[in-house]
Design a protein around this motif. Structure first.
Motif, PDB file in Angstrom:
ATOM      1  N   LEU A  84       6.885  -4.557  -2.305  1.00 35.87           N
ATOM      2  CA  LEU A  84       5.834  -3.483  -1.669  1.00 35.87           C
ATOM      3  C   LEU A  84       6.669  -2.459  -2.210  1.00 35.87           C
ATOM      4  O   LEU A  84       7.997  -1.809  -2.375  1.00 35.87           O
ATOM      5  CB  LEU A  84       6.686  -3.749  -0.518  1.00 35.87           C
ATOM      6  CG  LEU A  84       6.678  -4.672   0.392  1.00 35.87           C
ATOM      7  CD1 LEU A  84       7.188  -5.223   1.829  1.00 35.87           C
ATOM      8  CD2 LEU A  84       5.178  -4.896   0.768  1.00 35.87           C
ATOM      9  N   VAL A  85       5.932  -1.360  -2.435  1.00 39.28           N
ATOM     10  CA  VAL A  85       6.117   0.332  -3.575  1.00 39.28           C
ATOM     11  C   VAL A  85       5.301   0.863  -2.810  1.00 39.28           C
ATOM     12  O   VAL A  85       4.181   0.862  -2.413  1.00 39.28           O
ATOM     13  CB  VAL A  85       5.380  -0.141  -4.990  1.00 39.28           C
ATOM     14  CG1 VAL A  85       5.809   0.843  -5.465  1.00 39.28           C
ATOM     15  CG2 VAL A  85       5.810  -0.958  -5.400  1.00 39.28           C
ATOM     16  N   CYS A 128       1.695   1.872   0.822  1.00 41.40           N
ATOM     17  CA  CYS A 128       2.788   0.975  -0.080  1.00 41.40           C
ATOM     18  C   CYS A 128       1.469  -0.258  -0.235  1.00 41.40           C
ATOM     19  O   CYS A 128       0.766  -0.958   0.727  1.00 41.40           O
ATOM     20  CB  CYS A 128       3.944   0.495   1.576  1.00 41.40           C
ATOM     21  SG  CYS A 128       4.784  -0.977   0.808  1.00 41.40           S
ATOM     22  N   VAL A 129       2.178  -0.438  -1.357  1.00 45.47           N
ATOM     23  CA  VAL A 129       1.051  -1.186  -1.696  1.00 45.47           C
ATOM     24  C   VAL A 129       1.757  -2.764  -1.987  1.00 45.47           C
ATOM     25  O   VAL A 129       2.946  -2.636  -2.628  1.00 45.47           O
ATOM     26  CB  VAL A 129       0.794  -0.918  -3.053  1.00 45.47           C
ATOM     27  CG1 VAL A 129       0.082  -2.436  -4.270  1.00 45.47           C
ATOM     28  CG2 VAL A 129       0.081   0.660  -3.372  1.00 45.47           C
ATOM     29  N   ALA A 130       1.049  -3.421  -1.972  1.00 50.57           N
ATOM     30  CA  ALA A 130       1.662  -5.142  -1.556  1.00 50.57           C
ATOM     31  C   ALA A 130       1.420  -5.979  -3.265  1.00 50.57           C
ATOM     32  O   ALA A 130       0.361  -6.217  -3.109  1.00 50.57           O
ATOM     33  CB  ALA A 130       1.919  -5.823  -0.581  1.00 50.57           C
ATOM     34  N   TRP A 173       6.262   0.311   9.206  1.00 52.92           N
ATOM     35  CA  TRP A 173       6.725   0.986   8.423  1.00 52.92           C
ATOM     36  C   TRP A 173       8.183   1.036   9.636  1.00 52.92           C
ATOM     37  O   TRP A 173       8.101   1.840  10.630  1.00 52.92           O
ATOM     38  CB  TRP A 173       6.223   2.484   8.575  1.00 52.92           C
ATOM     39  CG  TRP A 173       5.247   2.940   7.786  1.00 52.92           C
ATOM     40  CD1 TRP A 173       3.513   2.146   7.703  1.00 52.92           C
ATOM     41  CD2 TRP A 173       5.370   3.237   6.633  1.00 52.92           C
ATOM     42  NE1 TRP A 173       3.319   2.744   6.423  1.00 52.92           N
ATOM     43  CE2 TRP A 173       4.272   2.418   5.488  1.00 52.92           C
ATOM     44  CE3 TRP A 173       6.307   2.896   5.372  1.00 52.92           C
ATOM     45  CZ2 TRP A 173       3.714   3.070   4.250  1.00 52.92           C
ATOM     46  CZ3 TRP A 173       6.056   3.380   4.458  1.00 52.92           C
ATOM     47  CH2 TRP A 173       4.875   3.318   3.342  1.00 52.92           C
ATOM     48  N   TYR A 174       8.894   1.343   9.298  1.00 49.41           N
ATOM     49  CA  TYR A 174      10.596   1.330   9.501  1.00 49.41           C
ATOM     50  C   TYR A 174      10.901   3.210   8.597  1.00 49.41           C
ATOM     51  O   TYR A 174      10.531   3.155   7.638  1.00 49.41           O
ATOM     52  CB  TYR A 174      11.851   0.664   8.607  1.00 49.41           C
ATOM     53  CG  TYR A 174      11.676  -0.726   9.609  1.00 49.41           C
ATOM     54  CD1 TYR A 174      10.919  -1.720   9.778  1.00 49.41           C
ATOM     55  CD2 TYR A 174      12.584  -0.962  10.941  1.00 49.41           C
ATOM     56  CE1 TYR A 174      10.202  -2.371  10.539  1.00 49.41           C
ATOM     57  CE2 TYR A 174      12.357  -1.700  11.835  1.00 49.41           C
ATOM     58  CZ  TYR A 174      11.298  -2.956  11.170  1.00 49.41           C
ATOM     59  OH  TYR A 174      10.918  -4.393  11.995  1.00 49.41           O
ATOM     60  N   VAL A 205      -1.329  -0.755   3.179  1.00 47.67           N
ATOM     61  CA  VAL A 205      -0.614  -0.109   4.241  1.00 47.67           C
ATOM     62  C   VAL A 205      -0.461   1.377   4.019  1.00 47.67           C
ATOM     63  O   VAL A 205       0.119   1.565   3.335  1.00 47.67           O
ATOM     64  CB  VAL A 205       0.596  -1.271   4.981  1.00 47.67           C
ATOM     65  CG1 VAL A 205       1.392  -0.497   4.049  1.00 47.67           C
ATOM     66  CG2 VAL A 205       0.299  -0.116   6.665  1.00 47.67           C
ATOM     67  N   TYR A 206      -0.557   2.224   5.501  1.00 44.57           N
ATOM     68  CA  TYR A 206      -0.788   4.030   5.182  1.00 44.57           C
ATOM     69  C   TYR A 206       0.355   3.779   6.506  1.00 44.57           C
ATOM     70  O   TYR A 206      -0.079   3.402   7.223  1.00 44.57           O
ATOM     71  CB  TYR A 206      -2.305   4.088   4.790  1.00 44.57           C
ATOM     72  CG  TYR A 206      -2.942   3.612   3.637  1.00 44.57           C
ATOM     73  CD1 TYR A 206      -3.679   2.871   3.832  1.00 44.57           C
ATOM     74  CD2 TYR A 206      -2.504   4.150   2.495  1.00 44.57           C
ATOM     75  CE1 TYR A 206      -5.089   1.813   3.354  1.00 44.57           C
ATOM     76  CE2 TYR A 206      -3.618   4.121   1.722  1.00 44.57           C
ATOM     77  CZ  TYR A 206      -4.467   2.937   2.220  1.00 44.57           C
ATOM     78  OH  TYR A 206      -5.101   2.577   0.960  1.00 44.57           O
TER      79      TYR A 206
END
Length: 116
Positions: free
Chosen positions: A4-5, A22-24, A36-37, A79-80
């Protein structure tokens, strides 16, 4: 290999906006709920927002409602987190999380600093 980047963090003035990505890779992204945390210095990590694998309904911590928007693109394994009206108290390291049953993956985090 699961990865996860996160990207998109940086320094922004109060009232400004940022869009985190976040690119998985390494797992079936479309099957996982994504979240998101964030973790501010000296504080515990807290949940910001969650989006299920289907894309809805989304969930937000109360203080983020109306300012932050989580979204996902399953075709891009991404995910954004769109963050608007940022405040100094939003300063933290933001982490991407993927969860399915007992599978739980984390990114390395991206720093967001809100300061004049």
């Amino acid at each position: 290999q699961v990865q996860l980047v996160e990207s998109g963090g940086g320094l922004v003035q109060p009232g400004g906006s940022l869009r985190l990505s976040c690119v998985a890779s390494g797992f079936i992204f479309s099957s996982y709920a994504m979240s998101w945390y964030r973790q501010a210095p000296g504080k515990e990590r807290e949940l910001v927002a969650t989006i299920p694998n289907t894309g809805s309904p989304t969930n937000y911590k109360d203080s983020m409602k109306g300012r932050f928007t989580i979204s996902r693109d399953n075709a891009k394994n991404t995910v954004y987190l769109q963050m608007n009206s940022l405040k100094p108290e939003d300063t933290a390291v933001y982490y991407c999380n993927a969860r399915l049953s007992f599978y739980n993956y984390w990114g390395q985090g991206t720093q967001v600093t809100v300061s004049a």
